[in-house]
Design an enzyme around this catalytic site. Structure first.
Site, PDB file in Angstrom:
ATOM      1  N   SER A 159      -3.320  -3.479   0.294  1.00 45.88           N
ATOM      2  CA  SER A 159      -2.162  -4.207   0.789  1.00 45.88           C
ATOM      3  C   SER A 159      -2.613  -5.630   1.087  1.00 45.88           C
ATOM      4  O   SER A 159      -3.719  -5.845   1.571  1.00 45.88           O
ATOM      5  CB  SER A 159      -1.662  -3.538   2.064  1.00 45.88           C
ATOM      6  OG  SER A 159      -0.547  -4.219   2.566  1.00 45.88           O
ATOM      7  N   THR A 173       9.619  -6.997 -12.741  1.00 49.00           N
ATOM      8  CA  THR A 173       9.082  -8.347 -12.898  1.00 49.00           C
ATOM      9  C   THR A 173       8.069  -8.629 -11.798  1.00 49.00           C
ATOM     10  O   THR A 173       8.336  -8.375 -10.625  1.00 49.00           O
ATOM     11  CB  THR A 173      10.233  -9.373 -12.832  1.00 49.00           C
ATOM     12  OG1 THR A 173      11.117  -9.099 -13.911  1.00 49.00           O
ATOM     13  CG2 THR A 173       9.711 -10.795 -12.927  1.00 49.00           C
ATOM     14  N   CYS A 196       4.367   1.926  13.135  1.00 46.44           N
ATOM     15  CA  CYS A 196       5.470   2.645  12.512  1.00 46.44           C
ATOM     16  C   CYS A 196       6.040   3.693  13.443  1.00 46.44           C
ATOM     17  O   CYS A 196       7.172   4.108  13.296  1.00 46.44           O
ATOM     18  CB  CYS A 196       5.006   3.357  11.250  1.00 46.44           C
ATOM     19  SG  CYS A 196       4.122   2.301  10.153  1.00 46.44           S
ATOM     20  N   ASN A 252      -5.989   3.418  10.253  1.00 45.77           N
ATOM     21  CA  ASN A 252      -5.244   2.302  10.832  1.00 45.77           C
ATOM     22  C   ASN A 252      -5.154   2.358  12.356  1.00 45.77           C
ATOM     23  O   ASN A 252      -5.068   1.328  13.007  1.00 45.77           O
ATOM     24  CB  ASN A 252      -3.838   2.231  10.236  1.00 45.77           C
ATOM     25  CG  ASN A 252      -3.147   3.568  10.206  1.00 45.77           C
ATOM     26  OD1 ASN A 252      -3.629   4.518   9.592  1.00 45.77           O
ATOM     27  ND2 ASN A 252      -2.041   3.661  10.903  1.00 45.77           N
ATOM     28  N   ALA A 283       0.828  -1.208   0.000  1.00 49.64           N
ATOM     29  CA  ALA A 283       0.000   0.000   0.000  1.00 49.64           C
ATOM     30  C   ALA A 283       0.861   1.257   0.000  1.00 49.64           C
ATOM     31  O   ALA A 283       0.474   2.281  -0.549  1.00 49.64           O
ATOM     32  CB  ALA A 283      -0.942   0.002   1.201  1.00 49.64           C
TER      33      ALA A 283
HETATM   34  C1  LIG Z   1      -3.752   2.837   6.148  1.00 48.75           C
HETATM   35  C2  LIG Z   1      -2.458   2.243   5.719  1.00 48.75           C
HETATM   36  N1  LIG Z   1      -1.866   2.660   4.597  1.00 48.75           N
HETATM   37  C3  LIG Z   1      -0.711   2.136   4.171  1.00 48.75           C
HETATM   38  C4  LIG Z   1      -0.069   1.142   4.868  1.00 48.75           C
HETATM   39  C5  LIG Z   1       1.219   0.593   4.348  1.00 48.75           C
HETATM   40  O1  LIG Z   1       1.006  -0.655   3.725  1.00 48.75           O
HETATM   41  P1  LIG Z   1       2.203  -1.572   3.258  1.00 48.75           P
HETATM   42  O2  LIG Z   1       2.783  -2.131   4.504  1.00 48.75           O
HETATM   43  O3  LIG Z   1       1.573  -2.615   2.391  1.00 48.75           O
HETATM   44  O4  LIG Z   1       3.168  -0.730   2.508  1.00 48.75           O
HETATM   45  C6  LIG Z   1      -0.646   0.671   6.046  1.00 48.75           C
HETATM   46  C7  LIG Z   1       0.006  -0.351   6.880  1.00 48.75           C
HETATM   47  O5  LIG Z   1       1.028  -0.163   7.497  1.00 48.75           O
HETATM   48  C8  LIG Z   1      -1.859   1.235   6.483  1.00 48.75           C
HETATM   49  O6  LIG Z   1      -2.440   0.832   7.612  1.00 48.75           O
END
Ligand SMILES: Cc1ncc(COP(=O)(O)O)c(C=O)c1O
Lengths: 136, 407
Positions: free
Chosen positions: B206, B246, B331, B158, B78
């Site tokens: 994702s 790829t 994060c 999130n 994502a």
């Molecule tokens: C709302 C949201 N966007 C983006 C991401 C990032 O996704 P990915 O870990 O697949 O890069 C996350 C997860 O960490 C998310 O919760």
């Protein structure tokens, strides 16, 4: 974050948790930190006529390292004179608990707390409980 | 209780375990006994079977979100989908205007590309959500300008799990010819999403949030109306030139299978997860001075974000070592800053500091929830016994009136 065994020990079995009567002239209270910063320490000492710390109590709002720093400090100051207790340095606390750099501020706060408690005791020494209230 | 395995995983919003059915499927696309070909190889059957597997997965992903398979572009996750959508659209449409609107509670994968565009001379408006976490449409409408080219608003947050009204937002953007991007990483497979019926132009997905593998995702790029992007990754021209590289067949097949399973099981799973979430909230809410962060009604089933007043978050996490939860977003939990999401809701720093996100998923049991409730209660009570703030609160002191010695 990984914590040292000593931090974990103090965190899991904190020593000398509690409160003393802050209006008692034999008691010095130091409260430092701010909730918005994530830590507040309250340290209290009970001083006898010879100027020796007989008892110490603490309450801490903060991370494990802040709790451990204040718990350790209460152990250290008991039996010490005010001069000896006031000479304790944050680096000694940080070293004993093996605090990582991001947690050094917890030991600084503990040093500030004992200094504030000693100040409070000295300021109200011999005064009536009423007059001492505002500093608590 | 003896059957419970510790620690209990309650961090499904951070990531999920790969479903065994998914892992099994993926294993067939790596070694020489399986299908290991390059999906871009046109001259032999190794390539053809790999391509077929990739296209089946594309259909599976498209089907879950109500898209045409031709509208799905594979990415590494994502984060990459958000980057491609935001930077790609901004770069493509910059002659029309250079203004972008987003929300302060977006994931960093949206906020950081916006910051980058600001460095490139774009202007970004970061809207404040309501205290509930929801976006006030009047505020959005007021922020839209002649030169606005892109609006990026997430579907499900999130950290706090709140669900934004995509239809209402999209109606505002579509009427003005503004591109609407949605980060749907936390919603796909958890709540219904039918992109063909929604005024959404770009949507990020994702796999690892929904029992697929990490390192794969997708971007939905609407064909009707047609949305154009400038590629961010240049190379062999894969994915219609939008994303070279790829294709990771095994990852993509895993994402497809995960999305297929989600499509079949979503309704039943969401109901079961919601029941567990309510059980958890009822248990925790029985305590004093406990605050729910984010709207309870407009909220994805698996998320509960709670602040425990007068205890500090990091020490609480420490006391909760038998459960895997996060304080704020995964994060950001290595830093000592309180969650920027909770701050944007107007939560005090103190309450933001003491927030815990519980996220429940496919493998969570009622037993685990009951264990968690007891554990959290004991931890909070213990820490409150240690807390000078709790003591002051008990004495009736208004903490706001105290002059703190900040450090
Ligand atoms: C709302 C949201 N966007 C983006 C991401 C990032 O996704 P990915 O870990 O697949 O890069 C996350 C997860 O960490 C998310 O919760």
């Amino acid at each position: 974050m990984a914590y040292s065994d000593k931090v974990l020990d103090h965190y899991e079995n904190p020593r000398n948790v509690g409160a003393m009567d802050k209006n008692d002239t034999a008691v010095g209270t130091g409260m430092v930190g701010a909730p918005a910063c994530g830590d507040v320490m309250k340290l209290q000492i009970k001083v006898n006529d010879a100027g020796v710390i007989e008892d110490a109590k603490f309450k801490t709002y903060g991370c494990g390292s802040a709790i451990a720093s204040s718990s350790l400090l209460t152990e250290w100051v008991k039996g010490k004179t005010l001069e000896e207790a006031g000479a304790i340095k944050n680096t000694q606390i940080a070293e004993e608990l093996a605090l990582p750099p991001v947690k050094i501020h917890c030991s600084v706060l503990a040093e500030d707390a004992i200094k504030a408690a000693i100040d409070d005791f000295r300021k109200k020494g011999g005064k009536t409980p009423d007059a001492a209230q505002e500093s608590a | 209780m003896s059957t419970i395995q510790l620690p209990i995983y309650l961090d499904y919003s951070a990531t999920t375990p790969v479903d065994e059915r998914v892992a099994e499927k993926m294993a067939g696309f790596m070694t020489r006994s399986g299908c290991f070909g390059n999906p871009a190889s046109r001259s032999h059957s190794f390539g053809w079977t790999a391509e077929k597997a990739v296209e089946t997965a594309r259909e599976q992903v498209a089907s879950l979100v109500g898209a045409d398979p031709r509208e799905i572009i594979w990415t590494s996750g994502a984060t990459e989908a958000d980057n491609l959508a935001i930077k790609g659209a901004a770069h493509f449409y910059q002659k029309k205007g250079r203004h972008i609107v987003t929300l302060k509670t977006e994931h960093k994968a949206v906020l950081d590309p916006c910051r980058q565009l600001e460095r490139e001379g774009f202007e970004v408006t970061y809207l404040d959500p309501e205290p509930s976490g929801l976006l006030d449409l009047n505020k959005l409408e007021a922020a839209l300008r002649e030169d606005t080219i892109l609006v990026s608003i997430m579907h499900v947050n999130n950290e706090i799990g709140v669900i934004q009204d995509l239809e209402a937002i999209g109606n505002l953007t579509r009427a003005r010819g503004i591109v609407f991007h949605v980060d749907a990483a936390q919603s796909a497979g958890k709540i219904p999403l039918n992109l063909s019926a929604l005024p959404v132009d770009l949507a990020s997905f994702s796999a690892h949030k929904i029992y697929g593998p990490k390192g794969v995702g997708a971007l939905y790029v609407s064909r009707k109306p047609r949305v154009r992007l400038e590629a961010q990754m240049h190379g062999g021209g894969h994915e219609r030139g939008l994303r070279s590289g790829t294709l990771a067949t095994h990852q993509i097949v895993g994402m497809g299978e995960a999305f297929r399973i989600a499509g079949e099981e979503m309704d039943a799973e969401a109901a079961r997860v919601l029941e567990l979430r309510d059980r958890l909230w009822n248990g925790l809410d029985a305590m004093e001075e406990v605050y729910l962060n984010g709207d309870l009604e407009h909220r994805v089933a698996g998320n509960l974000n709670v602040s425990f007043n007068f205890v500090e978050g990091e020490s609480l996490i420490m006391a909760l070592k038998d459960i895997a939860v996060s304080s704020g977003s995964a994060c950001t939990s290595s830093s000592l800053e309180p969650s920027y999401v909770l701050r944007a809701l107007g939560r005090d720093d103190e309450l933001a500091h003491s927030s815990i996100r519980f996220s429940i998923g496919r493998y969570t049991t009622a037993e685990e929830i009951d264990y968690t409730v007891e554990l959290v209660k004991a931890a909070v009570n213990k820490l409150r016994e240690l807390s000078p703030l709790w003591e002051m609160y008990q004495e009736g002191i208004d903490l706001k009136s105290v002059e703190w010695v900040a450090h």
